[in-house]
Design an enzyme around this catalytic site. Structure first.
Site, mmCIF file in Angstrom:
data_model
loop_
_atom_site.group_PDB
_atom_site.id
_atom_site.type_symbol
_atom_site.label_atom_id
_atom_site.label_comp_id
_atom_site.label_asym_id
_atom_site.label_seq_id
_atom_site.Cartn_x
_atom_site.Cartn_y
_atom_site.Cartn_z
ATOM 1 N N HIS A 178 0.794 -1.237 0.000
ATOM 2 C CA HIS A 178 0.000 0.000 0.000
ATOM 3 C C HIS A 178 0.823 1.283 0.000
ATOM 4 O O HIS A 178 0.267 2.372 -0.039
ATOM 5 C CB HIS A 178 -0.938 0.025 1.213
HETATM 6 C C1 UD1 Z 1 -1.892 5.495 6.232
HETATM 7 C C2 UD1 Z 1 -0.581 5.937 6.871
HETATM 8 C C3 UD1 Z 1 0.471 4.840 6.670
HETATM 9 C C4 UD1 Z 1 -0.030 3.496 7.141
HETATM 10 C C5 UD1 Z 1 -1.342 3.187 6.463
HETATM 11 C C6 UD1 Z 1 -1.905 1.883 6.923
HETATM 12 C C7 UD1 Z 1 -0.128 8.360 6.846
HETATM 13 C C8 UD1 Z 1 0.692 9.394 6.214
HETATM 14 N N1 UD1 Z 1 -0.064 7.150 6.265
HETATM 15 O O1 UD1 Z 1 -1.663 5.408 4.842
HETATM 16 O O2 UD1 Z 1 1.618 5.183 7.405
HETATM 17 O O3 UD1 Z 1 0.920 2.502 6.826
HETATM 18 O O4 UD1 Z 1 -2.272 4.249 6.759
HETATM 19 O O5 UD1 Z 1 -3.031 1.554 6.189
HETATM 20 O O6 UD1 Z 1 -0.781 8.610 7.827
HETATM 21 N N2 UD1 Z 1 -9.028 5.154 2.063
HETATM 22 C C9 UD1 Z 1 -10.281 4.609 2.014
HETATM 23 N N3 UD1 Z 1 -10.834 4.186 3.182
HETATM 24 C C10 UD1 Z 1 -10.203 4.303 4.372
HETATM 25 C C11 UD1 Z 1 -8.918 4.879 4.401
HETATM 26 C C12 UD1 Z 1 -8.336 5.293 3.238
HETATM 27 O O7 UD1 Z 1 -10.880 4.467 0.963
HETATM 28 O O8 UD1 Z 1 -10.766 3.894 5.403
HETATM 29 C C13 UD1 Z 1 -8.391 5.571 0.781
HETATM 30 C C14 UD1 Z 1 -8.658 7.006 0.451
HETATM 31 O O9 UD1 Z 1 -8.798 7.098 -0.907
HETATM 32 C C15 UD1 Z 1 -7.384 7.715 0.869
HETATM 33 C C16 UD1 Z 1 -6.339 6.644 0.644
HETATM 34 O O10 UD1 Z 1 -6.987 5.403 0.896
HETATM 35 O O11 UD1 Z 1 -7.160 8.867 0.149
HETATM 36 C C17 UD1 Z 1 -5.151 6.764 1.531
HETATM 37 O O12 UD1 Z 1 -5.543 6.877 2.900
HETATM 38 P P1 UD1 Z 1 -4.639 7.703 3.937
HETATM 39 O O13 UD1 Z 1 -5.192 7.607 5.285
HETATM 40 O O14 UD1 Z 1 -4.362 9.046 3.381
HETATM 41 O O15 UD1 Z 1 -3.245 6.968 3.872
HETATM 42 P P2 UD1 Z 1 -2.861 5.416 3.817
HETATM 43 O O16 UD1 Z 1 -2.295 5.130 2.466
HETATM 44 O O17 UD1 Z 1 -3.972 4.544 4.293
#
Ligand code: UD1
Length: 363
Positions: A207
């Site tokens: 991811h």
């Molecule tokens: C975040 C953490 C990362 C961790 C990861 C575990 C930061 C900078 N990054 O990354 O360190 O390893 O979580 O999963 O805090 N999304 C959904 N549903 C959700 C959550 C996210 O659809 O419940 C999608 C959204 O499109 C979002 C993208 O995933 O924009 C990324 O989510 P985000 O929380 O920004 O970062 P992660 O890649 O999950």
């Protein structure tokens, strides 16, 4: 009664916090331990299922910040968390790991003169292009109590000139959860659910933006997994970020038959599947630690790790993001070349109790 607020936001935070919550309940009736969920992760499979699996109560506060750019997400958490802090006036805020919610809440609390404890302090990848590295450095530099999981954490903080009486080597609360829930994981029938009862299993989780945000990288990943799937069944639970990008690149249907693609998997079932895997290919932080504890072979598709003890002591191999190298390393493991490992010091299931004791002596 003294009030403490633990902040969680993203999936890897939940299992780090659960044992701390339990330790407060069990040993410290003079404390009120409250849970604030920022809502950084909000999908049922990224959040709710973890609260259920980890037997956590509903969060006392839910900020509902959701996704956005780094600045938007961090800023929204700060604005909402500040309101909670002004109303609640806790003695201390505990933050976990390295996600955006971690730094956002640490910064908000410190500016209100509230003490901050950072669980999983001192880890460094020395790669400032990773948002997590920025979050780690900043959070450590403003926290009052730094709870460290492994020797490198102590060394890194010392090199950064942090005074030693802020630093506590307590072990790893993520491993506390693993040990506590192993019995439940042993009763899981996830293996049957995904029809994995015969042959070797490879578990894959990817991811990191560096790996999954460009079509070029994604094509290489699909081709790697397709080639490994000729030797073993692969279970690939897909993170929402990865799924979105695979769908946009029209790659989601190009995985071969021996690769089972699923939604993200809950904590207990994932733990059970990890224990039954021959190999895990990942770019996660926490999985490097969990496989080290379990003695399961782990190939980390990253150029660096903030958890060097998993490579030096454990079963983790840091292979890099050249996917040909990842493929060769995987085939080598599948043909029986296992890396021997042991368990790092203090990964014994009691880190949270140490944290609670140390806080109690100092608050
Ligand atoms: C975040 C953490 C990362 C961790 C990861 C575990 C930061 C900078 N990054 O990354 O360190 O390893 O979580 O999963 O805090 N999304 C959904 N549903 C959700 C959550 C996210 O659809 O419940 C999608 C959204 O499109 C979002 C993208 O995933 O924009 C990324 O989510 P985000 O929380 O920004 O970062 P992660 O890649 O999950």
């Amino acid at each position: 009664m003294k009030k403490i607020i633990s902040v969680v936001g993203a999936r890897p935070n939940f299992m780090k916090m659960a044992p701390v919550h339990r330790a407060f309940q069990k040993y410290k009736s003079e404390y009120q331990h409250l849970i604030c969920h920022t809502g950084q992760h909000y999908d049922e499979k990224m959040s709710k299922i973890f609260f259920e699996d980890l037997e956590l109560p509903h969060p006392d506060f839910y900020l509902g910040v959701g996704s956005g750019s780094h600045a938007q997400q961090t800023a929204r958490v700060m604005i909402e968390f500040e309101k909670i802090l002004i109303e609640q006036q806790p003695e201390c805020v505990i933050v976990y790991g390295d996600v955006n919610s971690t730094i956002a809440c640490a910064m908000t609390a410190v500016k209100l003169g509230i003490k901050v404890a950072h669980v999983e302090a001192g880890l460094r990848s020395f790669d400032r292009t990773m948002p997590e590295e920025i979050n780690r450095i900043l959070t450590d530099s403003i926290s009052d109590f730094l709870f460290v999981t492994e020797q490198s954490g102590i060394d890194n903080l010392k090199n950064e000139g942090v005074v030693t009486d802020k630093v506590f080597f307590v072990g790893n609360t993520m491993i506390d959860s693993l040990i506590y829930y192993q019995i439940k994981a042993n009763q899981s029938n996830a293996h049957t659910t995904y029809e994995l009862n015969s042959g070797d299993l490879v578990l894959a989780t990817l991811h990191r933006p560096h790996n999954v945000d460009t079509t070029e990288q994604l094509e290489k990943i699909v081709s790697l997994l397709n080639s490994i799937s000729e030797k073993a069944k692969i279970l690939f639970p897909i993170h929402p970020r990865t799924r979105k990008n695979l769908e946009a690149a029209k790659l989601i249907s190009t995985f071969k038959k021996n690769i089972i693609i699923t939604e993200p998997i809950g904590y207990i079932n994932f733990l059970s599947l990890m224990q039954k895997s021959k190999l895990i290919i990942t770019d996660s932080g926490g999985i490097q630690e969990e496989t080290t504890y379990l003695g399961i072979q782990c190939i980390t598709a990253r150029d660096n790790t903030e958890r060097p003890s998993t490579v030096e002591i454990g079963t983790n191999q840091l292979v890099g993001t050249n996917w040909e190298d990842v493929g060769n390393a995987a085939l080598s493991v599948l043909s029986g070349n296992f890396k021997q490992g042991s368990i790092p010091p203090l990964w014994d299931g009691h880190a949270a109790e140490r944290i609670v004791e140390m806080l109690d002596e100092r608050l």
